[in-house]
Design an enzyme around this catalytic site. Structure first.
Site, PDB file in Angstrom:
ATOM      1  N   ASP A 126       7.287  -8.223  12.065  1.00 32.80           N
ATOM      2  CA  ASP A 126       7.144  -9.716  12.229  1.00 32.80           C
ATOM      3  C   ASP A 126       6.462  -9.927  13.693  1.00 32.80           C
ATOM      4  O   ASP A 126       6.787  -9.658  14.675  1.00 32.80           O
ATOM      5  CB  ASP A 126       8.722 -10.052  12.415  1.00 32.80           C
ATOM      6  CG  ASP A 126       8.698 -11.538  12.757  1.00 32.80           C
ATOM      7  OD1 ASP A 126       7.919 -12.280  12.518  1.00 32.80           O
ATOM      8  OD2 ASP A 126       9.775 -11.996  13.263  1.00 32.80           O
ATOM      9  N   SER A 152       0.838  -1.124  -0.004  1.00 30.73           N
ATOM     10  CA  SER A 152      -0.133   0.047  -0.015  1.00 30.73           C
ATOM     11  C   SER A 152       0.762   1.354  -0.090  1.00 30.73           C
ATOM     12  O   SER A 152       2.060   1.345   0.315  1.00 30.73           O
ATOM     13  CB  SER A 152      -0.684   0.018   1.224  1.00 30.73           C
ATOM     14  OG  SER A 152      -1.904  -0.995   1.071  1.00 30.73           O
ATOM     15  N   ASP A 168       6.001 -15.698  15.626  1.00 36.86           N
ATOM     16  CA  ASP A 168       6.757 -16.477  15.919  1.00 36.86           C
ATOM     17  C   ASP A 168       6.470 -17.696  16.057  1.00 36.86           C
ATOM     18  O   ASP A 168       5.501 -18.232  16.739  1.00 36.86           O
ATOM     19  CB  ASP A 168       7.892 -15.894  17.312  1.00 36.86           C
ATOM     20  CG  ASP A 168       8.209 -14.817  17.017  1.00 36.86           C
ATOM     21  OD1 ASP A 168       8.606 -14.365  15.833  1.00 36.86           O
ATOM     22  OD2 ASP A 168       8.770 -13.782  18.025  1.00 36.86           O
TER      23      ASP A 168
END
Length: 804
Positions: free
Chosen positions: A349, A277, A352
């Site tokens: 991130d 985007s 995990d």
């Protein structure tokens, strides 16, 4: 009309033929489908032809007025918020019911119920990731912490269900008829599930692939080819930003032991290249009218029905307009009389993986430090159309669900991997957007964002008072360096997430001196930000182009911002093609059209316009070169991720004689020059083959932008070969299947001046003239006037409806 009827019948016939030849479930009964009173014939009538002036909606506190403009965009005027959201639910379902239910079925892992066992593996994966579990936790969170938002969501569900209850067999969306099922009740759980689904679409992780690379390459080569901080001149938050808070101290523990086995299992699906985007806002100091201008264009899959549904929502308290998400309340990207906002993916991130050690085969307990913790079991009952139910047992740890185990994708390797993800933490993203819809100031914007957990997003903001801002928001674990980059040992508590970064320490900026804020999925911050930041998928080209243009521009107008959103400049090509041509040299490999292709590249202005041929030549050449450089990675035998294009280009420019270009097992030492010439030969061969089959290799024809129906087999409900430029990595990021799913430009002022468009139409019915009427406008870079409507202004009104 008779010609349209013929074409529509032909489309249905083609869809059914594909449906039968590429089965996605049992063939529907043909007679009901062709019934003139209840079958697909009834779906050939557009909404304006069957509009009702009044509709009964029990439970409203006062009548609600709905005014549709010429593109079927509703403007809903209610006297209070509960009535507003009940009306939004009803109106959205009226035009997008099948889409709403299909997407939430996908999010819940329930597609097998309607298409058969072809979707079973997908449903199992979805459930094992815990999307439904996350939505359940979200509902519990609302019940305990935010009754008001829950009441609004219940009002929305009530409106959806009132439409479902009033739905006659003839009015049933055509997809239900083809797939032979009926809609079910809408619930608040489904609204929350939809928001979790968006998080799943936008988040990725490469822990398993990086674990393999660490073992194969070693730490030194891994750092060289996959640097945590590649040279990046333009992070989302300007480099000059001074972090004026006291960071929470965190250090990497000594003596950590990572799991050392190579991982052979297939990783989770990752966001497709092109998902991204753009957004930006420029201050009044840089604009012609002295007020901020904000722009946003989310890049997502290009689908029909469109991901977005445009509308205006108005009460005496506020009036907001923009793009809504069918199934969720309020406006996601839009503006009101005082502020405007938009979002891009922050590519943080947030997932995990932990290797779990069970005490024994019962899997009732797992090792955690010096103790054994008990597990819980969740039995996922998956209904399969035409077959017996499938039962899948998912083990849950305190980290989260064990996605990979002996029963799922563990055939080649005995694994037990648990997924830790912020989606599994009770949160209230719906509150963020409800609050933004009626925000009046930067303080309101910040308070709204405090409720937002996942997915990580870059929220751009502008206000009529002159403020512009950017904030990277999500619930971010406080990690020591490299935590979460590799598979971790779930039995070692030191691998655990310890704390979360406070909201007021998430990266943000307000009114920077440069006069603009922007994001295009690039790295969020420079290296002096005090917390560890990592993701493999940061963008490196659109942000260069956008920031370069914004720095150079002055006296900016709305038209300037529209032109920038539709900008086709191929930044990546401009950075590497001169080097590729230089390495190619004068000895151009022989081959039909080789000289023609070379001349087109040499004369190219780097704009990927739809009728140009040079973008096609470059695109094929670059991909051949990239694959040739990293082809050894395909031979590792385990899942890995290849270095980014950005890092590859750096190596080509800075180290053309480097060892990375030397092919192992050959008698000669290959260099970048060798690979450039070989890849040119392969490009010539591939393009000649393409030309022999397709003829025109112009950019638009080659990339074949397709707005695809949500059921890919329903090709007659899709739109292919859209004539438009751009591409992945370009500001106008329109590739074959992804691009600007919504474009919006808002100039703040006493009265906002807004424009918007998306590639589709307001109707979810393929037989409606409003199904894809905005597509030609979008493809040419056009916009609709998107100003707030006054209920007394009936100019350009398609029809009106009163709900009471």
């Amino acid at each position: 009309m008779k010609y349209f009827s013929f074409l529509f019948v032909l489309g249905i016939t083609i869809a059914l033929a594909i449906y039968i030849s590429r089965p996605i479930g049992p063939i529907p009964p043909i007679a009901p489908l062709l019934d003139p009173h209840h079958g697909f014939w009834q779906n050939m009538i557009s909404e304006d032809e069957k509009a009702a002036s009044e509709i009964s909606l029990p439970g409203l506190g006062a009548p609600v007025q709905v005014i549709y403009d010429q593109h079927l965009i509703p403007h809903i005027f209610a006297q209070n918020s509960k009535d507003l959201y009940q009306a939004q639910g009803y109106i959205t379902a009226k035009h997008r019911l099948w889409q709403m239910e299909f997407q939430t079925r996908a999010a819940a892992g329930r597609l097998s119920e309607i298409v058969g066992d072809i979707a079973l593996d997908l449903d199992r994966m979805t459930r094992r990731k815990g999307l439904g579990y996350g939505a359940e936790l979200g509902l519990e969170y609302l019940k305990a912490n935010d009754q008001e938002t829950l009441e609004y969501i219940e009002s929305y569900a009530k409106g959806v269900n009132q439409y479902i209850h009033d739905l006659s067999p003839g009015e049933l969306p055509v997809e239900y008829k083809i797939l032979n099922y009926r809609p079910e009740e809408w619930t608040p759980y489904k609204t929350l599930l939809l928001l979790k689904y968006m998080s799943d679409m936008l988040v990725g992780d490469r822990d398993l692939e990086y674990t393999n690379l660490r073992k194969i390459l070693g730490a030194e080569m891994l750092a060289k080819l996959y640097p945590d901080f590649p040279e990046e001149p333009d992070p989302v938050i300007e480099k000059e930003k001074i972090w004026d808070f006291e960071p929470i101290p965190i250090e990497k523990p000594d003596g950590l032991a990572y799991p050392i086995d190579s991982l052979m299992l297939d990783p989770l699906p990752q966001p497709v290249e092109g998902i991204g985007s753009n957004n930006w806002a420029v201050s009044g100091a840089k604009t012609k009218n002295g007020k901020p201008i904000l722009a946003n264009d989310p890049h997502l899959s290009l689908n029909l029905p469109s991901l977005w549904y445009a509308l205006q929502l108005t009460t005496p308290e506020f009036s907001v307009k923009g793009a809504s998400l069918p199934g969720a309340l309020g406006i996601i990207s839009g503006f009101n009389e005082d502020v405007a906002w938009g979002v891009t993916n922050a590519t943080k991130d947030a997932r995990d993986w932990y290797q779990i050690t069970f005490r024994d085969g019962s899997r009732n307990a797992y090792k955690y430090g010096e103790e054994w913790r008990e597990t819980t079991f969740r039995i996922e009952e998956i209904k399969v159309k035409g077959k017996e139910d499938f039962l899948d047992t998912v083990v849950y740890t305190h980290y989260g669900p064990i996605v990979y185990d002996r029963n799922f994708r563990g055939e080649r390797q005995d694994v037990n991997f648990a997924l830790k993800w912020t989606v599994h933490m009770g949160s209230n993203e719906q509150k963020t957007f409800l609050s933004l819809n009626k925000a009046k100031s930067h303080a309101d914007y910040n308070q709204a964002l405090d409720h937002f957990t996942a997915p990580a997003q870059n929220f751009v903001f502008a206000s009529n008072s002159g403020d512009i801002a950017m904030r990277i928001q999500g619930k971010f674990a406080l990690k020591w360096p490299e935590q979460g980059k590799f598979l971790m040992d779930g039995s070692d508590p030191r691998m655990e997430w310890q704390q979360f970064i406070p909201n007021d320490q998430n990266p943000s900026t307000l009114n920077p001196e440069r006069g603009f804020v922007s994001s295009a999925n690039q790295r969020p911050v420079s290296s002096d930000y005090p917390y560890y930041v990592f993701d493999h998928t940061y963008e490196h080209y659109r942000n260069h182009r956008i920031n370069g243009r914004l720095r150079a521009m002055d006296q900016i107008t709305v038209e300037d911002m529209k032109e920038l959103q539709f900008d086709d400049y191929y930044q990546q090509a401009s950075e590497i093609l001169p080097t590729m041509l230089k390495l190619l040299g004068d000895q151009v490999p022989e081959g039909k059209n080789a000289q023609t292709f070379l001349k087109q590249l040499q004369e190219w202005d780097y704009y990927a316009d739809p009728n140009q041929k040079a973008p096609t030549v470059y695109y094929v050449w670059w991909n051949k070169l990239y694959d040739l450089i990293w082809e050894r990675w395909d031979e590792f035998g385990v899942p890995v991720v290849k270095p980014t294009s950005y890092r590859t280009i750096q190596l080509l420019i800075e180290e053309p004689e480097g060892e990375i270009f030397d092919k192992k097992g050959t008698s000669e030492k290959e260099t970048a020059t060798t690979l450039v010439r070989t890849s040119f030969e392969r490009m010539v061969e591939e393009l000649n083959e393409y030309i022999s089959k397709e003829g025109d290799y112009g950019w638009a024809n080659f990339k074949n932008t397709t707005i695809q129906h949500l059921v890919p087999q329903f090709t007659s409900f899709s739109k292919s070969h859209v004539f438009t430029g751009g591409g992945s990595g370009i500001v106008n990021a329109t590739s074959g299947r992804h691009g600007a799913s919504w474009r919006m430009v808002v100039e703040l002022g006493d009265v906002p001046n807004a424009s918007g468009v998306y590639p589709g139409g307001q109707s979810g019915n393929p037989g409606s003239k409003y199904y894809a009427d905005l597509l030609p406008i979008w493809a040419e870079g056009g916009y609709l006037n998107f100003d707030l409507r006054d209920p007394e202004n009936l100019e350009g009104v398609l029809f009106q409806t009163t709900l009471k």
